[in-house]
Design an enzyme around this catalytic site. Structure first.
Site, PDB file in Angstrom:
ATOM      1  N   PHE A   1       2.394   0.229   2.088  1.00  0.00           N
ATOM      2  CA  PHE A   1       1.543  -0.877   1.678  1.00  0.00           C
ATOM      3  C   PHE A   1       0.626  -1.215   2.850  1.00  0.00           C
ATOM      4  CE2 PHE A   1       0.150  -5.231   1.281  1.00  0.00           C
ATOM      5  CZ  PHE A   1      -0.354  -5.222  -0.002  1.00  0.00           C
TER       6      PHE A   1
ATOM      7  N   LYS B   1      -2.256 -11.058   9.886  1.00  0.00           N
ATOM      8  CA  LYS B   1      -1.298 -12.083   9.471  1.00  0.00           C
ATOM      9  C   LYS B   1      -1.014 -13.089  10.579  1.00  0.00           C
ATOM     10  CE  LYS B   1       0.734  -9.561   5.601  1.00  0.00           C
ATOM     11  NZ  LYS B   1      -0.017 -10.277   4.572  1.00  0.00           N
TER      12      LYS B   1
ATOM     13  N   ASP C   1       0.393   0.510  11.653  1.00  0.00           N
ATOM     14  CA  ASP C   1       0.062  -0.721  10.930  1.00  0.00           C
ATOM     15  C   ASP C   1       1.185  -1.726  11.175  1.00  0.00           C
ATOM     16  OD1 ASP C   1      -0.311  -2.782   9.144  1.00  0.00           O
ATOM     17  OD2 ASP C   1      -0.816  -1.513   7.440  1.00  0.00           O
TER      18      ASP C   1
END
Length: 410
Positions: free
Chosen positions: A149, A263, A234
């Site tokens: 993801f 984030k 990531d």
């Protein structure tokens, strides 16, 4: 929470009904309407309090409204919020310098959302492949892992293996090869002279907090070095303290060529993301080849700098590691009592619920009624990712509520 609650003139049910005709239905949220928050707690419009065990999918690593981050935002709001990158601003250099120092890399490309960081990382890797590695024009490939993801843009869903994310959005962007996660042999077989980069999550978050075998990340690092391609990590969910280290790759002593962050970098206040890389890699970009009106804006840079300051103390990394012991012990006690198994590192866990007890969604709804907020993924799994500021007592409260819900059944 110490701040007096402010009641909404509309109830949760009324507000949820009001969303139906005017909001795109691209989410299926739990039926709770949050109005206020502080630390590890949120409050809905009726004044009910909930312990937040999701923390915005790690965007709220430092809790809701951390005082140092709120102060940094307030100070900057009184001075300057946006210039665009048409001009310099007096906050950006400090942010870039501190983030590069924190990660042990050289240069920073500031962006906004996590998906933008991934898209930017892909562009940079391709440009590097053409300019530095010498791959023929338009032939560069990127190797990714199944069950990944990395976001939901058109290019990113092109290499997703989640049909819910892909269906109806083709035609898809070419240039990607998908291999099983945690499989070095398959990865090596997919890498060739056209490979610009291997892009992976050190821990797969959306897949259910899937942690690879010891040695996998070191193997990826060694393989990419031998093959002359980039290792792009990531760490948008796993990074910035979540796993008990500043970065999840640190658990294996690995330094990637390119690091993708987001984030928690915005402190739960503004969207902030970044591509952080070796100088040789990011120097391939020239003026006009990539950009963002809001990327690196003064408000984002001020908040991002304050986030880095918090992490430089090591306090939050230590807290995630210590509280992670409490989390693992509590989950271990529930295995065989409605929990089939779990995976955890630091303050991050994927918990597999016995389908005989209920689905992940049903357990999440039951926990909500007990005053605990979590979110399901992939049917029977729930994710736990509380703020790193959570206390041991609060953690045990959440684990006790999970035990109660599992005992009762959904």
């Amino acid at each position: 929470m110490t701040v007096a609650p402010s009641r909404s003139p509309r109830s949760s049910a009324e507000l949820i009904r009001a969303e139906e005709p005017v909001l795109a239905h691209n989410y299926h949220p739990l039926p709770v309407v949050v109005a206020r928050a502080e630390g590890a707690w949120v409050e809905d419009v009726e004044g009910r309090r909930y312990l937040d065990m999701l923390a915005g999918y790690s965007a709220l690593n430092f809790g809701h409204r951390h005082p140092a981050l709120i102060e940094a935002a307030h100070r900057q709001l009184d001075r300057l919020t946006l210039t665009s990158r048409a001009f310099h601003n007096d906050r950006l250099a400090r942010f870039a310098e501190s983030l590069a120092r924190l990660t042990g890399l050289d240069m920073v490309l500031p962006m906004n959302t996590g998906a933008e960081a991934v898209e930017s990382g892909i562009k940079v890797a391709r440009k590097w492949a053409y300019d530095v590695k010498g791959v023929a024009p338009d032939r560069a490939t990127v190797v990714v892992a199944a069950d990944n993801f990395h976001g939901r843009t058109t290019t990113i869903v092109s290499f997703s293996t989640d049909e819910t994310a892909r269906a109806g959005f083709g035609p898809f962007t070419p240039g990607f090869r998908v291999v099983p996660y945690n499989d070095l042999a398959a990865l090596e077989a997919a890498v060739d002279e056209t490979t610009a980069a291997v892009l992976i999550e050190p821990i797969q978050g959306e897949a259910g907090v899937v942690i690879p075998d010891d040695g996998y990340l070191r193997g990826v690092r060694e393989l990419t070095r031998r093959a002359g391609c980039l290792f792009v990590a990531d760490e948008i969910q796993s990074g910035l303290g979540r796993t008990g280290r500043t970065l999840a790759v640190e658990h294996e002593g690995v330094v990637p060529d390119v690091l993708l962050l987001g984030k928690a970098l915005g402190g739960g206040i503004v969207p902030v993301s970044a591509v952080v890389a070796r100088r040789e890699v990011l120097q391939v970009l020239n003026p006009g080849q990539h950009g963002s009106t809001f990327g690196g804006n003064p408000l984002a840079a001020a908040v991002g700098s304050a986030v880095v300051e918090l992490l430089e103390t090591g306090e939050f990394q230590r807290r995630a590691e210590e509280a992670g012991v409490v989390l693992r012990e509590g989950l271990t006690a529930l295995v065989g009592k409605g929990v089939r198994g779990f995976r955890a590192r630091g303050l991050w866990a994927g918990v597999d619920i016995d389908p005989a007890v209920g689905t992940g969604r049903e357990i999440s709804e039951s926990l909500m009624r007990e005053g605990i907020l979590v979110k399901d993924t992939h049917g029977s799994t729930i994710r736990l990712a509380p703020p790193l500021t959570i206390t041991d007592e609060e953690l045990r409260t959440a684990l006790g509520a999970l035990e109660t819900v599992l005992r009762k059944g959904a």
